[in-house]
Design a protein around this motif. Structure first.
Motif, PDB file in Angstrom:
ATOM      1  N   SER A  28      62.799  -1.900  35.356  1.00  0.00           N
ATOM      2  CA  SER A  28      63.617  -2.852  34.589  1.00  0.00           C
ATOM      3  C   SER A  28      63.974  -2.274  33.221  1.00  0.00           C
ATOM      4  O   SER A  28      65.123  -2.359  32.776  1.00  0.00           O
ATOM      5  CB  SER A  28      62.863  -4.172  34.434  1.00  0.00           C
ATOM      6  OG  SER A  28      63.592  -5.064  33.641  1.00  0.00           O
ATOM      7  N   ILE A  29      62.992  -1.672  32.569  1.00  0.00           N
ATOM      8  CA  ILE A  29      63.233  -1.045  31.258  1.00  0.00           C
ATOM      9  C   ILE A  29      64.254   0.080  31.393  1.00  0.00           C
ATOM     10  O   ILE A  29      65.186   0.191  30.603  1.00  0.00           O
ATOM     11  CB  ILE A  29      61.905  -0.545  30.644  1.00  0.00           C
ATOM     12  CG1 ILE A  29      61.017  -1.731  30.281  1.00  0.00           C
ATOM     13  CG2 ILE A  29      62.167   0.351  29.434  1.00  0.00           C
ATOM     14  CD1 ILE A  29      59.589  -1.359  29.930  1.00  0.00           C
ATOM     15  N   ARG A  31      66.536   0.533  33.772  1.00  0.00           N
ATOM     16  CA  ARG A  31      67.868  -0.005  34.091  1.00  0.00           C
ATOM     17  C   ARG A  31      68.582  -0.524  32.844  1.00  0.00           C
ATOM     18  O   ARG A  31      69.802  -0.419  32.746  1.00  0.00           O
ATOM     19  CB  ARG A  31      67.756  -1.139  35.116  1.00  0.00           C
ATOM     20  CG  ARG A  31      67.487  -0.670  36.513  1.00  0.00           C
ATOM     21  CD  ARG A  31      67.551  -1.829  37.515  1.00  0.00           C
ATOM     22  NE  ARG A  31      66.820  -1.474  38.710  1.00  0.00           N
ATOM     23  CZ  ARG A  31      65.611  -1.944  39.029  1.00  0.00           C
ATOM     24  NH1 ARG A  31      65.009  -2.822  38.268  1.00  0.00           N
ATOM     25  NH2 ARG A  31      65.026  -1.543  40.126  1.00  0.00           N
ATOM     26  N   LYS A  32      67.825  -1.086  31.905  1.00  0.00           N
ATOM     27  CA  LYS A  32      68.417  -1.679  30.702  1.00  0.00           C
ATOM     28  C   LYS A  32      68.676  -0.660  29.591  1.00  0.00           C
ATOM     29  O   LYS A  32      69.542  -0.885  28.755  1.00  0.00           O
ATOM     30  CB  LYS A  32      67.503  -2.777  30.154  1.00  0.00           C
ATOM     31  CG  LYS A  32      67.435  -3.993  31.036  1.00  0.00           C
ATOM     32  CD  LYS A  32      66.429  -5.000  30.495  1.00  0.00           C
ATOM     33  CE  LYS A  32      66.268  -6.166  31.458  1.00  0.00           C
ATOM     34  NZ  LYS A  32      65.181  -7.056  31.056  1.00  0.00           N
ATOM     35  N   THR A  33      67.927   0.435  29.556  1.00  0.00           N
ATOM     36  CA  THR A  33      67.982   1.320  28.388  1.00  0.00           C
ATOM     37  C   THR A  33      68.520   2.719  28.634  1.00  0.00           C
ATOM     38  O   THR A  33      68.878   3.406  27.678  1.00  0.00           O
ATOM     39  CB  THR A  33      66.584   1.450  27.742  1.00  0.00           C
ATOM     40  OG1 THR A  33      65.674   1.992  28.698  1.00  0.00           O
ATOM     41  CG2 THR A  33      66.079   0.110  27.244  1.00  0.00           C
TER      42      THR A  33
END
Length: 176
Positions: A28-29, A31-33
């Motif tokens: 998740s991290i 994918r977002k960053t």
């Protein structure tokens, strides 16, 4: 000390859930960053963060399959295997602690990657290591769980066979 069946099942499921959680939080991290194919050198070229969406399995195997075959081979078959492993792990009680931990890691990692395939249509890979003699393809935390679990099971198997070998008592008369 004997552990109750309920405590054993809770411990196993907690370990599986911990592996899934670490994997999904890290993805998740990422994918977002991290942008696709962006290279972030953490330790020079030895440890690199990047982001690749893998529509197949390890080494992109199966990414060329038809949509129906892809669902069958990369989703339905793994679901069946993971359910079988989980059932064996929860029901059979004579595994060593190392084997139990290894199987829980494999199941947790497998569920992490399977979740990605079902929800996102691909698995997010983002780590590359190059330590000279050890150089990896791109991988994720679920892959680390699966590899760690596999090594634990191999070690457990090897150690139990060695233990049996070294503890067997043979009388001189049995050698005749």
């Amino acid at each position: 000390m004997k552990v109750s069946k309920k405590t054993r099942i809770i411990a196993i499921l907690s370990l599986v859930f911990l592996n899934i959680s670490c994997d999904q939080i890290s993805k998740s991290i990422v994918r977002k960053t991290i942008e696709p194919y962006e290279r972030i050198e953490v330790l020079k070229n030895n440890f690199v963060l990047t982001k690749v969406e893998n529509t197949g399995a390890a080494y992109s195997l199966g990414s060329d399959l038809t949509p129906v075959l892809k669902i069958l081979v990369l989703q339905i078959l793994p679901i069946l295997v993971l359910l079988l492993l989980l059932r064996l792990l929860l029901i059979k009680v004579n595994y060593s602690k190392t084997t139990i931990i290894g199987l829980a890691f494999i199941i947790g990692g497998g569920i992490g990657n399977l979740f990605d395939r079902i929800v996102y249509g691909s698995v997010t890979d983002f780590l590359i290591m190059d330590l000279g003699i050890i150089k990896t393809e791109i991988f994720n935390i679920a892959d680390v769980s699966i590899m760690t679990g596999s090594v634990l099971i191999i070690l457990s198997t090897f150690l139990s066979k060695n233990e049996t070998f070294f503890t067997q008592k043979t009388s001189i008369h049995e050698l005749d």
